[in-house]
Design an enzyme around this catalytic site. Structure first.
Site, mmCIF file in Angstrom:
data_model
loop_
_atom_site.group_PDB
_atom_site.id
_atom_site.type_symbol
_atom_site.label_atom_id
_atom_site.label_comp_id
_atom_site.label_asym_id
_atom_site.label_seq_id
_atom_site.Cartn_x
_atom_site.Cartn_y
_atom_site.Cartn_z
ATOM 1 C CD GLN A 214 -2.832 0.838 -0.091
ATOM 2 O OE1 GLN A 214 -3.334 -0.232 -0.382
ATOM 3 N NE2 GLN A 214 -2.965 1.897 -0.860
ATOM 4 C CG HIS B 122 -0.899 2.082 -4.355
ATOM 5 N ND1 HIS B 122 -1.058 1.966 -5.704
ATOM 6 C CD2 HIS B 122 -1.447 0.973 -3.823
ATOM 7 C CE1 HIS B 122 -1.681 0.829 -5.988
ATOM 8 N NE2 HIS B 122 -1.921 0.193 -4.854
ATOM 9 C CG HIS C 140 -7.235 -2.053 0.175
ATOM 10 N ND1 HIS C 140 -6.745 -0.810 -0.176
ATOM 11 C CD2 HIS C 140 -7.616 -2.648 -0.979
ATOM 12 C CE1 HIS C 140 -6.820 -0.662 -1.490
ATOM 13 N NE2 HIS C 140 -7.351 -1.756 -2.014
ATOM 14 C CG ASP D 76 -4.318 -4.154 -5.013
ATOM 15 O OD1 ASP D 76 -5.390 -3.661 -4.611
ATOM 16 O OD2 ASP D 76 -3.232 -4.005 -4.419
#
Lengths: 442, 442
Positions: free
Chosen positions: A273, A276, A341, A374
């Site tokens: 994460q 990103h 998430h 994802d």
């Protein structure tokens, strides 16, 4: 501007480049503890409005002009041609094509299972009501450019659009400086069923799809991620001209873990994460100090090897490892945070999952990394960020349809229901409403 | 400002107070012909923003101050008390209470039938995905004041909220000058399951529910109709703070009729819509000149008897009777107009209904007036206006829930899907995503 989260009590930075550790925070501190690094797009509204107005008034000419300015691409033709699309397959490795196919099949399978079946309900004898799901005729999908080609997002949006029966599936994505689109995006778009692809990026893309130009058709709903300008543009056009999937914010993950979890897995999930974007947020919640120690140490090891190390480091700076005293507190905090998430890596994950009421997508057990969702598990990866999971679903088949209600009343039915309607209409002082029934009762 | 629709060719005003008649318009004229009398609320944004800011900063004090200013009510207590709610039942006629119960039962029956059932899907061996529907925890319902008490809207919003499992169902509605709420609203709210009722109207109500005050809880989604200020406020708060049901515009109906229809019924249906407000729009579409003549003549007869004659007359001035050459054109025009309400009063209504792709709620046959759906058939009356039916559903059970996705992958599952995820992550240059799988494959 990015709102940095205020410093809290009981906070220690375990390592220079790692997340904050907060032990047993008081509930009164949760709100500021869980604050997101959000960006207020309203400061961009003037710039974005000007571009949108130009596109509304000038159409393709403005789209081309801003494309040159922002994407540095001088285009003769906005529409991607069939030869360009067909050539894409030759430019991809067999491995990638195979992976795209496997992911597409799973996404299709899960979204097909979401199809709505009409049920006719007789609410009163002679009064039959039902809903019918109809695909939104024209949808627009925005796929951002930038360093990585987000072909996975193409699959996540175009596949359910096709299943929903959307007739026009328009895809806009910015070209590179030479005017080309990444072949993985073209390949995924063709396979998933996009009906037209345009080399248009940023605010121009949102404006073109919201208003329509000579080349780009007007659509009824716009989907997809984007930078802050794109987000601001989507919000502005959604006020009058077009529906949008949902408001957006930086991506985020929360992990709930206990000592049965594998610290290396957790670290990898948090880093997925964090890589990103610098504004991503990752949260680790646990009742075990040992888990926190192990995970922070694993993060250091894995972080060193990542190509996107610098981005991940920035994200980790506003990220947190939170020690709580029991599972009740963890669930309460989770539902307050409403993570996009949520990964639950505990022995009793099923029991915890049942108590989750605010989250976008939940990943259960030690072998379910966020990256599965994802890309390829079949669930959608376009999910509500910024706490929007309290009111919004992620993108799913429903996002591409609307349900029309029907009612069919027989002569007997209106006899049965007529008086009820007359009395209610009269009490709302709507006598024409009443009369529409009275005439039929005669 | 209200956009008056430009004059068109082939238009005649059959009677001074009646709708325009347009015969065989060219398709190039349809767009302007179907233009709505919309109101651009952005001109109100400054006023509305100021009130919202005050409410955000001052809470109850600002709510009370604006309530005094706009509703002329000096209140000590915003919350409606239990004795007030219980007293309401004594103030209503038995007829009205019975009608409310019958309507509520039908609305409940239809919305219960919309409950979502979880299906677990194994997309790949060892990879199981599902959705779970969860009620939005806190919802806010706005019920406007004004001349008529909209207790029907209370039922339409609170009943599905209860069925969805929303835990807090907050209702705001403006009091009269004496600080009282109409007992029909209180009675319906109690019966339908509202958890708190507040004497707050207009922009104050939207602000109070969006931000929360000491008295009024913050909610996650706001529902309900309102005047232009309320609409502007809902749009503004929806940009960051709270979800809303849908954008709103003036109410409208389209009737499709042939010579088997009853002209008096059609006239009554058109007038039901026209009496809603001067900005309502009603459209009659038919292939029969005779139907138009008969309906216009019936409108004159019925209009004369209506208490809300003046309102209906104003609405009829921007309303239209459109003669088209065949059913294909009627369906094409209908789907372009995307009416909030569509009544099909023709011999072959089932066949026509199957071709409708853009509409809010559809009423089939000669014995199904719009007022049935407005009150008691069981369908919802909160519907997309202004052509929004192209992208939006009316309010239904889905509006009060969100669907959380779950995925559970076994050790075998990640072996089956791992390579796909790794290849895709690598091609999107997201190596931490890849690593989260690689570690688990080892």
């Amino acid at each position: 501007m990015i709102n940095e989260v205020p410093m809290l009590t009981n906070v220690t930075n375990e390592a220079a480049s790692c997340m904050q550790v907060i032990k047993h925070p008081d509930k009164s501190e949760w709100k500021s503890l869980l604050a997101r690094p959000t960006f207020d797009t309203s400061s961009l509204n003037d710039t974005v409005s000007r571009i949108l107005t130009d596109i509304r008034q000038e159409g393709d000419a403005a789209v081309l002009r801003y494309g040159e300015m922002f994407d540095k691409a001088v285009l003769k033709e906005l529409r991607v041609t069939l030869p360009e699309i067909n050539e894409a397959a030759n430019l991809l490795s067999e491995d990638l094509k195979e992976a795209i196919h496997v992911a597409a099949k799973n996404i299709e399978k899960f979204h097909v299972s979401q199809k709505f079946e009409t049920k006719k309900i007789e609410t009163t004898p002679g009064v039959i009501c039902w809903q019918k799901a109809v695909g939104i005729e024209k949808v627009g999908l925005y796929i951002p450019g930038g360093s990585a080609p987000l072909f996975s997002t193409v699959l996540m949006l175009a596949i359910p659009a096709k299943i929903a029966g959307c007739k026009e599936i328009i895809l806009c994505t910015p070209p590179d400086k030479d005017g080309n689109i990444n072949p993985a995006i073209l390949y995924a778009a063709k396979m998933a069923g996009a009906t037209s692809i345009f080399k248009v990026g940023g605010v121009q893309a949102i404006g073109a799809m919201a208003y329509g130009t000579a080349t780009v058709p007007k659509v009824y709903k716009i989907f997809g991620p984007g930078n802050q300008y794109v987000m601001a543009a989507k919000q502005l056009v959604s006020l009058r001209d077009v529906a949008i999937d949902m408001p957006a914010g930086p991506s985020e993950v929360q992990v709930i873990a206990d000592e049965t979890a594998n610290a290396a897995f957790i670290a990898a999930d948090l880093l997925s994460q964090a890589e990103h974007g610098a504004d991503s947020q990752v949260i680790l919640t646990t009742t075990s100090e040992k888990v926190i120690e192990q995970v922070l140490s694993e993060i250091q090891v894995q972080l060193a090897l990542l190509p996107r190390k610098e981005i991940a480091e920035k994200a980790l700076k506003h990220s947190k490892a939170i020690l709580l005293k029991n599972n009740e507190d963890i669930i309460e905090l989770t539902n307050e945070y409403a993570p996009e998430h949520l990964i639950i890596e505990t022995a009793d994950y099923i029991q915890l999952a049942q108590q989750v009421v605010n989250a976008g997508s939940v990943f259960l057990g030690n072998y379910t990394p966020e990256s599965a969702g994802d890309y390829a598990s079949g669930t959608n990866h376009t999910l509500p960020t910024n706490g929007y999971a309290k009111a919004y679903s992620g993108v799913n088949l429903d996002s591409f349809i609307k349900k029309i209600t029907f009612q069919e009343i027989s002569r007997e039915g209106i006899q049965n229901l007529g008086k009820t309607i007359e009395v209610m209409a009269e009490n709302e002082l709507l006598y024409a409403h009443k009369n529409a029934v009275t005439l039929r009762l005669k």
